[in-house]
Write an enzyme that holds these catalytic residues in place. Structure first.
Site, PDB file in Angstrom:
ATOM      1  N   LYS B  75       6.658  11.058  67.783  1.00 38.14           N
ATOM      2  CA  LYS B  75       6.208  11.603  69.060  1.00 38.14           C
ATOM      3  C   LYS B  75       6.163  10.450  70.052  1.00 38.14           C
ATOM      4  O   LYS B  75       5.761   9.328  69.699  1.00 38.14           O
ATOM      5  CB  LYS B  75       4.816  12.230  68.885  1.00 38.14           C
ATOM      6  CG  LYS B  75       4.264  12.903  70.143  1.00 38.14           C
ATOM      7  CD  LYS B  75       2.923  13.595  69.866  1.00 38.14           C
ATOM      8  CE  LYS B  75       2.362  14.280  71.105  1.00 38.14           C
ATOM      9  NZ  LYS B  75       1.084  14.978  70.846  1.00 38.14           N
ATOM     10  N   SER B 150       0.524  19.843  72.301  1.00 31.16           N
ATOM     11  CA  SER B 150       1.380  18.952  73.039  1.00 31.16           C
ATOM     12  C   SER B 150       2.546  18.378  72.218  1.00 31.16           C
ATOM     13  O   SER B 150       3.492  17.860  72.799  1.00 31.16           O
ATOM     14  CB  SER B 150       0.555  17.781  73.576  1.00 31.16           C
ATOM     15  OG  SER B 150       0.086  16.981  72.499  1.00 31.16           O
ATOM     16  N   SER B 174      -3.026  19.963  69.003  1.00 28.07           N
ATOM     17  CA  SER B 174      -1.663  19.583  69.377  1.00 28.07           C
ATOM     18  C   SER B 174      -0.694  19.360  68.217  1.00 28.07           C
ATOM     19  O   SER B 174       0.506  19.200  68.445  1.00 28.07           O
ATOM     20  CB  SER B 174      -1.692  18.312  70.238  1.00 28.07           C
ATOM     21  OG  SER B 174      -2.062  18.642  71.552  1.00 28.07           O
TER      22      SER B 174
END
Lengths: 479, 483, 103
Positions: B75, B150, B174
């Protein structure tokens, strides 16, 4: 109207750790800009603080030295505000739960009066960087070497009532942190910085007047001047029926005035909250005891010991303990020349030595004369080689030429005359040269005795042993 | 190759069926081919091939661990030395960290090959991945839909099998919510298990990194490498290592499952409730017992979360001032102008909203009523969980109240978006571990089920998920377009 | 409590975020920010009705104490690497440059 001054002091003491409070970057003073600012000090994305154990130990040491309560649990908070020398946009400090609570500091004023000043709190925090206002293509330059240096903020109660008291407090505190070896005490380099909260109120009034905070006054002399200026300013305002505004002011030492700080004009809302990157700091009693066991002899204890062990007056002892370096110097001298000469040693260090240091604006560590040389000088007084008066001349030469006292005495022929017949000879000459005075003396004008002593000393160029002069002069006068 | 598990890929490498370089090229090609998903912000082809070739040498020398030569994605919230780390923001569009996050170092040390950095909601603030400066990520199951957020880029990439595994972070859901929306498995570990060093902060007391993969066994292998003490993170816990992989195959007979009655309320899509009950029935068949439990303060997690997270974010994001790194506005007239324009141009709308609300709840006069109060609510929420976990081993419920929604459907209404976290953010507030795994489809979109365990009981919840995945095959489904 | 535009302006100043007053397009941040903040405030205000007497606030989910590191210099001089990150190369003489800082 009569006015009473009320002063509270906030002192920022830079702890003398090797590395920063939350990072492993160096804290040495004077490095090239930004060469001691690592990713953590710069507040780069993703980096995290880890607490320096030595900063904690030094804070605890200070807390114990002022007989304060060392908190078993304290919390690091974030103080949020935007400023270019504050890289993260917040300063890690302690707000709600400081590491040290309360405590006292005993101060001694010039006239010898003692006073106890209570402390409110002491907490750990990180220092900010520096904004350099010199012109860089119309911009300011930011050096973040200092960002993250551990600070101890020491907050007093508003219990001081004159600039002199404030200075006495600061000097006492300065001595203490250097005794504890938690700060180098260098005020020029900003290791010991003071903010003063000053207000005035009519004598007898209980409520405090509106205060102004004077920022960053970095010498004892300027603290005194800044406070005196500010007190006069506030009284003038109040007597003119104007209000004192609560604000932050800056002292300008060149103009000797305080003026409002532009950057602090807007009301700050620091939005303190516990730093989620750090856990509560827990200090157990065992740790506190371990630190207590390492405490050195503190100034007050040292003063008492000096009075007792060396037979000094409290006034003399107070001067000698005013810095650890001075006290250590004194004790080295006494060690070399013996306790019997302790009083002479005190006189020379407080008198000649201090005068020379002040004249040349030096600290005792920087003096060109060593403790060993001073001891030798004292021994020459003790063994009657020279008189105390001649010692002053020898001292001056030692300071200037860094020569050994014996060499100086030899070279300049300063050796005291102890040969009784030689002294007697001089006295006889003096008496013969002053028949009028001699007659008056013998007729009962005894105050002329001093005159004869002076004349004899003068004639012997100060080298005659004063005790012998006394004895022989009395004998010859009575003949 | 792309449908194989990490274990199977490891065997293939060991048996010389393919090399790590071949494997890496295979996934790099898929990344290129399916770039319309917008799942990646940066692809690191060159570095990946170099790392793969090094892995091949190791394997040839007989040195092979579970992740040696296995391609993964990070990420774009994890700092990577020498590779751009944007956090989905214009603010960091030019930011190349001179250090690796601890998680990145650990996975490198374990031999994993990083293929690139995945898209995400800006600074991890969002539940749909529409808040990225680099544009929304699409859900591989239906590209008109959001992948969740997210960690939407990581989730979509795994769902489309662009890599076998990815790192992600979870502050209020998330990892779990996008895992649910994309039909994959993801675990948010106990707060303090995985180092946060080098992981760009959103809300420091809630943020936790974790893995995403197709199945629980692969998550276990990833977590094995990611977890562990780090002296650079004061909140990272120093405790003995647990072998998550070894625990996977333990039978779950006697497992006590708690179903929080509050999770199965009228806000939950009944079709999702049915699928959760079906999955629980499978676990019962394996010997688990089920009882109803109560988390009476659970519903307060949304208000508490939307006070605490913005408060911490407002402070964490103060460092983005355009002075030392990142974006700086053009030609500032003075210092204040530089601060204000840098931050208003560099941050997107949702980030600014949260900074403002966070600034408010910490401000003088409101701090006690909002921030301190929310921290007290946090205690109540945690106590509910602690009490429940005295009676049951795991708590099971839906991960989200609804399946994925259409791109654009909620992005004008922040509140509707926030309600996505209703079942997940309480777990962050309590600091507990939670896992989401796929359990079926509603309207052809995946449904996730959440398994919550006690502090540091990651091995247990991975074990339960793995056992369920031994008797179901939802985790093996790949969207047709990407098969 | 609800936010007026003036409240929002004050908050924005405190957070150093510019609100572009001329930008008032329908989907702009500025257009809806006061309304958005009010919605969020209504959402979070639910907790004000909850009795939390005698409840300790929870800062962290775990009860560990702060760990400490030994006092050692472990970070070398990294100025060159760090100053490569500076936007628009705003450095001179090793200093970070900013518009003039008022004292």
């Amino acid at each position: 109207m009569n006015w009473e001054t009320v002063i509270g002091l906030e002192v920022h003491v830079q702890l003398n750790t090797k590395s920063k409070i939350f990072s492993g970057a160096a804290t040495a003073y004077g490095a090239e800009p930004n060469t001691q600012a690592c990713a953590i000090d710069l507040g780069l994305p993703g980096v995290l603080p880890v607490l320096n154990s030595e900063a904690v130990r030094q804070a605890v040491k200070f807390g114990l030295a002022i007989n304060a309560k060392v908190a078993n649990k304290s919390v690091f908070d974030r103080k949020n505000y935007f400023y270019p020398d504050l890289p993260k946009g917040y300063q890690i400090s302690q707000f709600g739960h400081p590491i040290v609570l309360g405590g006292q500091l005993q101060i001694t004023l010039e006239d010898g009066t003692r006073k106890t000043i209570n402390l409110t709190r002491v907490h750990l925090e990180e220092d900010a960087g520096k904004s350099l206002h010199e012109d860089f293509k119309g911009k300011s330059g930011i050096d973040l070497n200092r960002a993250g240096t551990p600070l101890l903020e020491i907050v007093s109660e508003p219990e001081m009532h004159s600039a002199a008291e404030a200075v006495a407090y600061l000097k006492t505190l300065h001595a203490l942190v250097t005794y504890l070896d938690i700060c180098d005490g260098n005020m020029q380099e900003g290791s010991f910085r003071c903010d003063a909260n000053v207000s005035v109120r009519p004598v007898g009034q209980k409520e405090f007047g509106t205060r102004a905070e004077i920022k960053n006054v970095n010498s004892f002399k300027f603290v005194e001047k800044a406070i005196n200026y500010e007190v006069a300013r506030q009284i003038a305002l109040l007597e003119d029926k104007q209000a004192v505004i609560q604000e932050t002011r800056l002292y300008d030492s060149q103009k000797n005035e305080t003026r409002p700080m532009r950057s602090k004009e807007e009301a700050m809302d620091y939005r303190y909250f516990p730093d989620p990157d750090l856990l509560p700091l827990e200090i157990n009693d065992e740790y506190i005891q371990q630190v207590r066991d390492t405490l050195p002899e503190l100034p007050n204890a040292k003063r008492e010991r000096f009075c007792k062990e060396y037979g000094l007056s409290e006034y003399d002892a107070t001067i000698l303990i005013s810095s650890k370096a001075m006290a250590d110097f004194y004790e080295t001298v006494v060690k070399n020349c013996g306790t019997a000469n302790a009083k002479t040693a005190a006189n020379i260090i407080i008198g000649d030595m201090n005068a020379a240091l002040n004249k040349h604006n030096l600290e005792i560590q920087q003096a060109p004369i060593s403790a060993a040389q001073i001891s030798k000088l004292i021994l020459r007084i003790a063994d009657n080689t020279i008189s105390g008066k001649i010692a002053k001349t020898v001292f001056e030469t030692m300071w200037e030429n860094q020569e050994d006292p014996d060499t100086i005495i030899e070279k300049q022929g300063l050796k005291q005359v102890t040969d009784s017949s030689a002294i007697e000879q001089v006295i006889k000459q003096v008496l013969e040269a002053n028949p009028k005075q001699l007659a008056e003396y013998r007729a009962g004008k005894e105050q002329l005795y001093g005159y004869f002593v002076g004349q004899v000393m003068k004639a012997s160029q100060g080298k005659a042993n004063p005790d012998q002069v006394n004895k022989l002069l009395k004998d010859l006068l009575q003949q | 190759m792309y449908t194989k598990s990490i274990r199977e890929l490891g065997l293939g490498l060991k048996n010389k069926e393919f090399s790590s370089v071949e494997l890496t090229k295979h996934f790099l090609e898929r990344i290129k081919k399916f770039n319309t998903l917008n799942a990646l912000i940066t692809t690191t082809e060159e570095q990946a091939l170099k790392a793969a070739s090094q892995a091949d040498q190791k394997i040839a020398a007989g040195i092979q661990e579970d992740l040696t030569g296995i391609p993964i994605l990070h990420k774009d919230i994890f700092c990577t030395n020498g590779v751009k780390t944007t956090c989905g923001s214009l603010m960091l569009d030019n930011f190349i960290a001179p250090y690796d996050a601890t998680v990145v170092t650990k996975l490198k040390d374990a031999g994993a090959v990083c293929l690139g950095k995945t898209n995400m909601d800006e600074f991890a603030m969002g539940s749909s991945n529409e808040n990225s400066y680099y544009g929304p990520v699409k859900n591989p199951w239906d590209t008109a839909y959001v992948p969740g957020g997210s960690s939407g880029g990581s989730a979509a990439a795994i769902a489309a099998r662009l890599a076998p595994a990815a790192t992600a972070t979870d502050t209020g859901g998330s990892i779990r919510q996008p895992a649910a929306f994309c039909g994959i498995t993801g675990i948010k570990p106990t707060y303090g298990l995985v180092s946060r060093f080098g992981m760009i902060a959103f809300a420091s007391s809630l943020d936790q990194g974790g893995p995403m993969a197709a199945n629980a066994a692969d998550c276990a292998i990833m977590l094995q490498a990611m977890a562990g003490f780090d002296e650079r993170d004061s909140t990272c816990v120093n405790r003995p290592k647990v072998d998550y992989v070894a625990e996977l195959d333990k039978p779950i007979k006697g497992l006590r499952i708690g179903l929080p009655q509050e999770f199965f309320n009228d806000k939950l899509n009944p079709a999702i409730a049915d699928l959760v009950h079906n999955a629980v029935k499978e676990l019962e068949k394996l010997g688990a017992t089920v009882k109803s439990i109560s988390l009476p303060n659970g519903h307060l997690c949304i208000p508490a979360y939307y006070i605490i997270a913005p408060a911490e974010c407002s402070s964490n994001l103060a460092r983005y001032d355009g002075i030392r790194f990142g974006y700086r506005c053009k030609d500032p007239v003075d210092l204040e102008d530089m601060y204000k324009r840098t931050r208003s141009e560099g941050f997107g709308a949702e980030v600014k909203r949260r900074i403002l609300i966070g600034t408010y709840v910490l401000s003088s006069g409101y701090y006690d009523a909002y921030y301190v109060k929310a921290q007290k609510i946090r205690t109540l929420i945690a106590n509910d969980f602690i009490k429940a976990l005295n009676e049951v081993d795991v708590i099971i419920g839906p991960t989200t109240p609804e399946v994925a929604f259409k791109i654009g459907a909620k992005n004008t209404d922040p509140i509707a978006m926030y309600l996505n976290d209703i079942y997940t953010s309480s777990v962050n507030l309590a600091g507990l571990p939670g896992l989401s795994l796929p359990i079926g489809f509603v309207n052809n979109l995946p449904v996730g089920m959440q398994i919550i365990g006690n502090y540091f009981a990651e091995a247990k919840i991975l074990n339960v998920a793995h056992q369920l995945q031994q008797v179901t095959d939802w985790h093996t489904k790949v969207p047709a377009e990407f098969a | 409590m609800s936010f007026t535009q003036d409240d929002v302006n004050k908050l924005a100043h405190l957070a150093r975020i510019a609100l572009n007053e001329t930008s008032n397009e329908e989907h702009s941040f500025e257009h809806s920010i006061a309304e958005d903040l009010n919605k969020i405030l209504r959402l979070v205000s639910e907790i004000s009705e909850i009795n939390t007497d005698n409840i300790e606030p929870m800062q962290h989910s775990q009860s560990y104490a702060q760990r400490m590191r030994p006092d050692a210099v472990t970070e070398p001089d990294v100025r060159t690497e760090m100053q490569r990150l500076v936007p628009e190369n705003a450095v001179a003489a090793g200093l970070y440059l900013v518009p003039v800082v008022k004292e």
